[in-house]
Design a protein around this motif. Structure first.
Motif, PDB file in Angstrom:
ATOM      1  N   ALA A 453       7.437  11.396 -10.306  1.00  0.00           N
ATOM      2  CA  ALA A 453       8.535  12.041 -11.020  1.00  0.00           C
ATOM      3  C   ALA A 453       8.421  11.860 -12.524  1.00  0.00           C
ATOM      4  O   ALA A 453       9.111  12.532 -13.286  1.00  0.00           O
ATOM      5  CB  ALA A 453       9.878  11.489 -10.536  1.00  0.00           C
ATOM      6  N   ALA A 454       7.574  10.953 -12.969  1.00  0.00           N
ATOM      7  CA  ALA A 454       7.435  10.697 -14.399  1.00  0.00           C
ATOM      8  C   ALA A 454       6.714  11.864 -15.068  1.00  0.00           C
ATOM      9  O   ALA A 454       5.825  12.488 -14.485  1.00  0.00           O
ATOM     10  CB  ALA A 454       6.666   9.396 -14.622  1.00  0.00           C
ATOM     11  N   ASN A 455       7.134  12.173 -16.295  1.00  0.00           N
ATOM     12  CA  ASN A 455       6.503  13.266 -17.036  1.00  0.00           C
ATOM     13  C   ASN A 455       5.068  12.928 -17.428  1.00  0.00           C
ATOM     14  O   ASN A 455       4.257  13.819 -17.662  1.00  0.00           O
ATOM     15  CB  ASN A 455       7.321  13.596 -18.284  1.00  0.00           C
ATOM     16  N   ASP A 456       4.777  11.655 -17.555  1.00  0.00           N
ATOM     17  CA  ASP A 456       3.439  11.236 -17.981  1.00  0.00           C
ATOM     18  C   ASP A 456       2.691  10.577 -16.822  1.00  0.00           C
ATOM     19  O   ASP A 456       2.143   9.482 -16.955  1.00  0.00           O
ATOM     20  CB  ASP A 456       3.531  10.279 -19.167  1.00  0.00           C
ATOM     21  N   LEU A 457       2.703  11.238 -15.646  1.00  0.00           N
ATOM     22  CA  LEU A 457       2.017  10.696 -14.471  1.00  0.00           C
ATOM     23  C   LEU A 457       0.536  10.484 -14.791  1.00  0.00           C
ATOM     24  O   LEU A 457      -0.149  11.391 -15.260  1.00  0.00           O
ATOM     25  CB  LEU A 457       2.152  11.656 -13.288  1.00  0.00           C
ATOM     26  N   TYR A 458       0.089   9.280 -14.509  1.00  0.00           N
ATOM     27  CA  TYR A 458      -1.320   8.956 -14.769  1.00  0.00           C
ATOM     28  C   TYR A 458      -2.034   8.775 -13.440  1.00  0.00           C
ATOM     29  O   TYR A 458      -1.606   7.988 -12.590  1.00  0.00           O
ATOM     30  CB  TYR A 458      -1.434   7.678 -15.605  1.00  0.00           C
ATOM     31  N   LEU A 459      -3.111   9.527 -13.247  1.00  0.00           N
ATOM     32  CA  LEU A 459      -3.962   9.381 -12.072  1.00  0.00           C
ATOM     33  C   LEU A 459      -5.232   8.631 -12.471  1.00  0.00           C
ATOM     34  O   LEU A 459      -5.753   8.807 -13.582  1.00  0.00           O
ATOM     35  CB  LEU A 459      -4.320  10.756 -11.492  1.00  0.00           C
ATOM     36  N   ASP A 460      -5.740   7.821 -11.535  1.00  0.00           N
ATOM     37  CA  ASP A 460      -6.986   7.093 -11.777  1.00  0.00           C
ATOM     38  C   ASP A 460      -8.033   7.597 -10.789  1.00  0.00           C
ATOM     39  O   ASP A 460      -8.352   6.931  -9.778  1.00  0.00           O
ATOM     40  CB  ASP A 460      -6.753   5.590 -11.609  1.00  0.00           C
ATOM     41  N   PRO A 461      -8.572   8.788 -11.005  1.00  0.00           N
ATOM     42  CA  PRO A 461      -9.533   9.356 -10.043  1.00  0.00           C
ATOM     43  C   PRO A 461     -10.867   8.627 -10.094  1.00  0.00           C
ATOM     44  O   PRO A 461     -11.433   8.393 -11.170  1.00  0.00           O
ATOM     45  CB  PRO A 461      -9.660  10.813 -10.511  1.00  0.00           C
ATOM     46  N   GLN A 462     -11.342   8.296  -8.919  1.00  0.00           N
ATOM     47  CA  GLN A 462     -12.632   7.626  -8.772  1.00  0.00           C
ATOM     48  C   GLN A 462     -13.363   8.262  -7.581  1.00  0.00           C
ATOM     49  O   GLN A 462     -12.741   8.680  -6.614  1.00  0.00           O
ATOM     50  CB  GLN A 462     -12.454   6.125  -8.518  1.00  0.00           C
ATOM     51  N   VAL A 504     -15.286  12.487  -2.590  1.00  0.00           N
ATOM     52  CA  VAL A 504     -14.172  13.155  -3.268  1.00  0.00           C
ATOM     53  C   VAL A 504     -13.776  12.292  -4.453  1.00  0.00           C
ATOM     54  O   VAL A 504     -13.976  11.066  -4.449  1.00  0.00           O
ATOM     55  CB  VAL A 504     -12.961  13.363  -2.333  1.00  0.00           C
ATOM     56  N   VAL A 505     -13.242  12.908  -5.479  1.00  0.00           N
ATOM     57  CA  VAL A 505     -12.789  12.190  -6.671  1.00  0.00           C
ATOM     58  C   VAL A 505     -11.274  12.202  -6.667  1.00  0.00           C
ATOM     59  O   VAL A 505     -10.637  13.230  -6.954  1.00  0.00           O
ATOM     60  CB  VAL A 505     -13.346  12.829  -7.959  1.00  0.00           C
ATOM     61  N   VAL A 506     -10.655  11.083  -6.298  1.00  0.00           N
ATOM     62  CA  VAL A 506      -9.195  11.009  -6.165  1.00  0.00           C
ATOM     63  C   VAL A 506      -8.724   9.634  -6.614  1.00  0.00           C
ATOM     64  O   VAL A 506      -9.521   8.703  -6.817  1.00  0.00           O
ATOM     65  CB  VAL A 506      -8.753  11.259  -4.704  1.00  0.00           C
ATOM     66  N   ASP A 507      -7.421   9.543  -6.748  1.00  0.00           N
ATOM     67  CA  ASP A 507      -6.793   8.239  -6.957  1.00  0.00           C
ATOM     68  C   ASP A 507      -6.649   7.605  -5.578  1.00  0.00           C
ATOM     69  O   ASP A 507      -5.751   7.953  -4.800  1.00  0.00           O
ATOM     70  CB  ASP A 507      -5.440   8.415  -7.642  1.00  0.00           C
ATOM     71  N   ALA A 508      -7.537   6.704  -5.255  1.00  0.00           N
ATOM     72  CA  ALA A 508      -7.612   6.178  -3.890  1.00  0.00           C
ATOM     73  C   ALA A 508      -6.317   5.520  -3.446  1.00  0.00           C
ATOM     74  O   ALA A 508      -5.895   5.663  -2.289  1.00  0.00           O
ATOM     75  CB  ALA A 508      -8.777   5.184  -3.793  1.00  0.00           C
ATOM     76  N   ALA A 509      -5.653   4.797  -4.335  1.00  0.00           N
ATOM     77  CA  ALA A 509      -4.424   4.093  -3.964  1.00  0.00           C
ATOM     78  C   ALA A 509      -3.336   5.083  -3.550  1.00  0.00           C
ATOM     79  O   ALA A 509      -2.640   4.887  -2.538  1.00  0.00           O
ATOM     80  CB  ALA A 509      -3.956   3.225  -5.123  1.00  0.00           C
ATOM     81  N   LEU A 510      -3.198   6.155  -4.322  1.00  0.00           N
ATOM     82  CA  LEU A 510      -2.158   7.143  -3.997  1.00  0.00           C
ATOM     83  C   LEU A 510      -2.516   7.910  -2.727  1.00  0.00           C
ATOM     84  O   LEU A 510      -1.649   8.164  -1.874  1.00  0.00           O
ATOM     85  CB  LEU A 510      -1.959   8.115  -5.171  1.00  0.00           C
ATOM     86  N   ILE A 511      -3.771   8.323  -2.581  1.00  0.00           N
ATOM     87  CA  ILE A 511      -4.168   9.076  -1.395  1.00  0.00           C
ATOM     88  C   ILE A 511      -4.015   8.212  -0.145  1.00  0.00           C
ATOM     89  O   ILE A 511      -3.611   8.702   0.924  1.00  0.00           O
ATOM     90  CB  ILE A 511      -5.619   9.574  -1.531  1.00  0.00           C
ATOM     91  N   ARG A 512      -4.297   6.933  -0.252  1.00  0.00           N
ATOM     92  CA  ARG A 512      -4.129   6.032   0.889  1.00  0.00           C
ATOM     93  C   ARG A 512      -2.660   5.990   1.311  1.00  0.00           C
ATOM     94  O   ARG A 512      -2.346   5.988   2.510  1.00  0.00           O
ATOM     95  CB  ARG A 512      -4.631   4.631   0.542  1.00  0.00           C
ATOM     96  N   ILE A 513      -1.743   5.953   0.318  1.00  0.00           N
ATOM     97  CA  ILE A 513      -0.309   5.974   0.626  1.00  0.00           C
ATOM     98  C   ILE A 513       0.062   7.272   1.337  1.00  0.00           C
ATOM     99  O   ILE A 513       0.792   7.282   2.338  1.00  0.00           O
ATOM    100  CB  ILE A 513       0.525   5.795  -0.657  1.00  0.00           C
ATOM    101  N   ALA A 514      -0.448   8.400   0.829  1.00  0.00           N
ATOM    102  CA  ALA A 514      -0.125   9.708   1.419  1.00  0.00           C
ATOM    103  C   ALA A 514      -0.596   9.786   2.861  1.00  0.00           C
ATOM    104  O   ALA A 514       0.137  10.214   3.760  1.00  0.00           O
ATOM    105  CB  ALA A 514      -0.746  10.821   0.583  1.00  0.00           C
ATOM    106  N   LEU A 515      -1.845   9.391   3.103  1.00  0.00           N
ATOM    107  CA  LEU A 515      -2.391   9.453   4.458  1.00  0.00           C
ATOM    108  C   LEU A 515      -1.648   8.515   5.405  1.00  0.00           C
ATOM    109  O   LEU A 515      -1.300   8.891   6.538  1.00  0.00           O
ATOM    110  CB  LEU A 515      -3.877   9.088   4.437  1.00  0.00           C
ATOM    111  N   SER A 516      -1.365   7.291   4.963  1.00  0.00           N
ATOM    112  CA  SER A 516      -0.684   6.331   5.833  1.00  0.00           C
ATOM    113  C   SER A 516       0.737   6.782   6.142  1.00  0.00           C
ATOM    114  O   SER A 516       1.256   6.509   7.240  1.00  0.00           O
ATOM    115  CB  SER A 516      -0.679   4.945   5.187  1.00  0.00           C
ATOM    116  N   ASN A 517       1.389   7.487   5.201  1.00  0.00           N
ATOM    117  CA  ASN A 517       2.736   8.003   5.467  1.00  0.00           C
ATOM    118  C   ASN A 517       2.725   8.975   6.643  1.00  0.00           C
ATOM    119  O   ASN A 517       3.581   8.921   7.534  1.00  0.00           O
ATOM    120  CB  ASN A 517       3.299   8.699   4.231  1.00  0.00           C
ATOM    121  N   VAL A 518       1.776   9.903   6.634  1.00  0.00           N
ATOM    122  CA  VAL A 518       1.727  10.908   7.699  1.00  0.00           C
ATOM    123  C   VAL A 518       1.320  10.265   9.027  1.00  0.00           C
ATOM    124  O   VAL A 518       1.878  10.574  10.092  1.00  0.00           O
ATOM    125  CB  VAL A 518       0.764  12.050   7.316  1.00  0.00           C
TER     126      VAL A 518
END
Length: 609
Positions: A453-462, A504-518
């Motif tokens: 929700a933050a306007n300055d969302l920072y992604l750490d793609p790796q 894939v080049v993604v923010d692993a921490a966020l994608i892990r949260i998304a996958l585990s939620n589903v």
């Protein structure tokens, strides 16, 4: 006498047509003397280029030993010449000349040409001949007045027209200001229709009367131009009042095309073919007028005869009906009657009142809109502030929960290691562990929601291997004894084959949260069965499908399960953040999360990367 004597109604005349306009006065007088003065209607011949001679007599009893004033009109007639002499004599003819091209020359300073006729001195009256020629419609009105009665008539008429044009000026200015401030085609069409008042002023002779120093036949050409443009403005007003573009698009196209073609006819005026322009314009105007009348009746019926719709369409309907009769009269198809033009002029006044009514309504509507807008902005700001503070609070609380939850998790691992043989306590420890993991997942979702929700969302793609990332996310979800997790790659069991590389080049921490939620949702909302997780490629894009064997999602719930803090009607657990956070994380990576299918046999979600 109080009323004037009118040519035709009170004074019969004989008429002679001179197609080439080459007859001399003597030739015309000789032919007219062979005709009896039997014409009893106002002289009207339509749009013809012929010259006409009229002969009539004014008995001495008409004068009563006093002069009389002869008022002539209409003002758009090009050339009117009056020849008169005492009856039964061979005296030279007295000549008076006026007309639109001669700036309406007159013996009296008035907007209509007025000739002063002295009383005849031989007791026999006058023999009079008029020569009439016009490039516009050929109509001649002549009224013989007593001077005192004429002055009273002129005062009343001037007072009326002063009020009329004053009201016209106010309504025109008001319409123009509203068109600029509020905009909209309706108000601009009303503003354009205001040129009709200048047309009326030209017909009534005010331009030549008020601007005699110009020495130019401005009124003559302006009347011709305004005749065409007034019809165009009227058609445009008619189109906008019934919103024809929305209700009858085909009729709107026809009307606007006729307006454009009529506008091109202005080219014929400097070529001295105004009569041809008007005839062509009539071919457009008559069918479009009938189209508008039918359209008004249709729109009234469509809107169930609402008062506002009736009133809005009534004014142009009256104007266009009166203008049609005026057009018939100008062409000589029906007898000329002054009442037709009176109706037209009063219809314009009705239009003025409509303008003011529209102005009041639009201003009121504008103020209400502004009030609603200010209220909406205020409520939206309050909602945005509340949402911001809520996210800040949730993020802060979630962050503060992380430390004690980490302590609890560490202590549980020690206890599980120290007492592996105590089954009773181990069961309790596992319950505590599951509850702790649930709280960890909730705090992770709250923190992820605050970041998204933050306007300055920072992604750490790796760069990471998607299959390994899915496996680590699935490992975070605690399965019950009734569930079985099945991992597949392109539909084939993952155990039976080496795990391929899918970078894939993604923010692993966020994608892990998304996958585990589903995956966690699949476990929570199915009583048991297989939780199938399949990784594959579709059209060159990596995808992850997560399917369960639950009871499915209703169509109503499917519309809201991805909304923040919204849960399905059968879902009484959770905060309503899991799927919302998962989709937002996927979209932050230019991907998406969708409900692929749902039935009583289970649901299937798909991640697109």
């Amino acid at each position: 006498m109080s009323d004037p004597l009118r040519l035709g109604q009170d004074i019969p005349y004989a008429a002679l047509t001179d197609p080439q306009g080459q007859l001399s006065l003597e030739q015309a007088a000789l032919q007219l003397q062979q005709q009896a003065p039997t014409e009893r209607a106002t002289f009207s011949r339509g749009y013809v280029r012929d010259t006409f001679w009229l002969r009539f007599e004014l008995p001495s009893a008409t004068f009563e030993d006093q002069q009389r004033w002869l008022e002539l009109g209409p003002n758009f007639v090009d050339d009117i010449r009056l020849f008169y002499r005492p009856q039964g004599t061979k005296q030279p003819w007295q000549v008076k000349q006026t007309g639109d091209l001669r700036l309406g020359r007159s013996d009296i300073d008035y907007r209509n040409p007025v000739f002063v006729l002295p009383p005849p001195d031989n007791g026999r009256g006058y023999e009079a001949i008029m020569r009439v020629q016009s490039s516009s419609t050929t109509i001649l009105k002549a009224s013989l007045w007593q001077p005192t009665e004429f002055l009273g008539h002129a005062s009343r008429s001037t007072a009326f027209w002063s009020f009329y044009f004053g009201l016209a000026a106010i309504s025109t200015l008001l319409a123009f200001i509203l068109a600029i401030v509020l905009g909209g085609r309706l108000l601009w069409s009303v503003t354009a229709f205001s040129i009709t008042y200048l047309f009326v002023a030209s017909i009534q002779g005010y331009l030549n009367w008020l601007l005699p120093e110009l020495g130019l036949p401005l009124q003559h050409y302006l009347t011709s131009v305004l005749t065409l443009t007034s019809y165009i403005a009227l058609l445009w007003l008619c189109v906008e009042t019934v919103n024809m573009k929305q209700h009858l698009p085909w009729a709107h196209k026809i009307m606007m095309a006729c307006c454009g073609l009529t506008l091109l006819l202005l080219i014929l005026i400097p070529l001295d073919r105004y009569d041809l322009a008007v005839k062509i314009q009539a071919l457009f105007y008559l069918p479009t007028s009938i189209t508008f009348i039918i359209s008004v009746l249709y729109v009234w019926h469509l809107d169930h005869y609402r008062v506002s719709t009736l009133l809005l369409g009534l004014s142009p309907l009256i104007c266009i009906t009166a203008s049609m009769f005026g057009l018939f009269s100008a062409f000589g198809w029906i007898p000329f009657r002054t009442e037709i033009y009176v109706i037209w002029q009063y219809a314009l006044i009705v239009n003025m009142l409509l303008v003011m009514a529209i102005a009041v309504y639009r201003i009121r509507e504008k103020k209400l809109e502004e009030m609603e807008k200010h209220q909406l902005v205020s409520e939206l700001k309050a909602e945005r502030d509340a949402s911001f503070h809520q996210r800040q609070f949730m993020g802060m609380v979630s962050h503060e929960f992380r430390t004690p939850l980490a302590v609890i998790s560490g202590s549980l691992e020690n206890l599980l290691f120290l007492e592996p043989g105590n089954s009773d306590r181990m069961s309790r420890y596992h319950k505590i562990q599951r509850a702790t993991e649930r709280l960890v997942q909730l705090t992770d979702n709250c923190l992820a929601d605050a970041r998204l929700a933050a306007n300055d969302l920072y992604l750490d793609p790796q760069p990471v291997n998607l299959f390994e990332l899915v496996d680590s996310a699935a490992a975070l979800v605690q399965l019950s004894d009734d569930h079985q997790r099945i991992m597949t790659i392109d539909g084939q069991p993952a155990i039976a084959m080496a795990i391929p590389q899918c970078p894939v080049v993604v923010d692993a921490a966020l994608i892990r949260i998304a996958l585990s939620n589903v995956i966690d949702n699949a476990v929570k909302y199915s009583a048991g069965g297989a939780i199938r997780i399949d990784c594959s490629q579709q059209n060159g894009r990596p995808t992850v499908q997560i399917c369960d064997q639950g009871h499915g999602i209703s169509e109503q719930d499917a519309q809201q399960i991805f909304d923040r803090y919204r849960r399905g009607t059968q879902n009484q657990r959770g905060a309503g953040l899991g799927l919302y956070v998962a989709r937002q994380i996927a979209r932050a990576h230019d991907g998406d999360l969708r409900l692929l299918s749902s039935s009583p046999e289970g649901s299937c979600f798909i991640f697109l990367f």
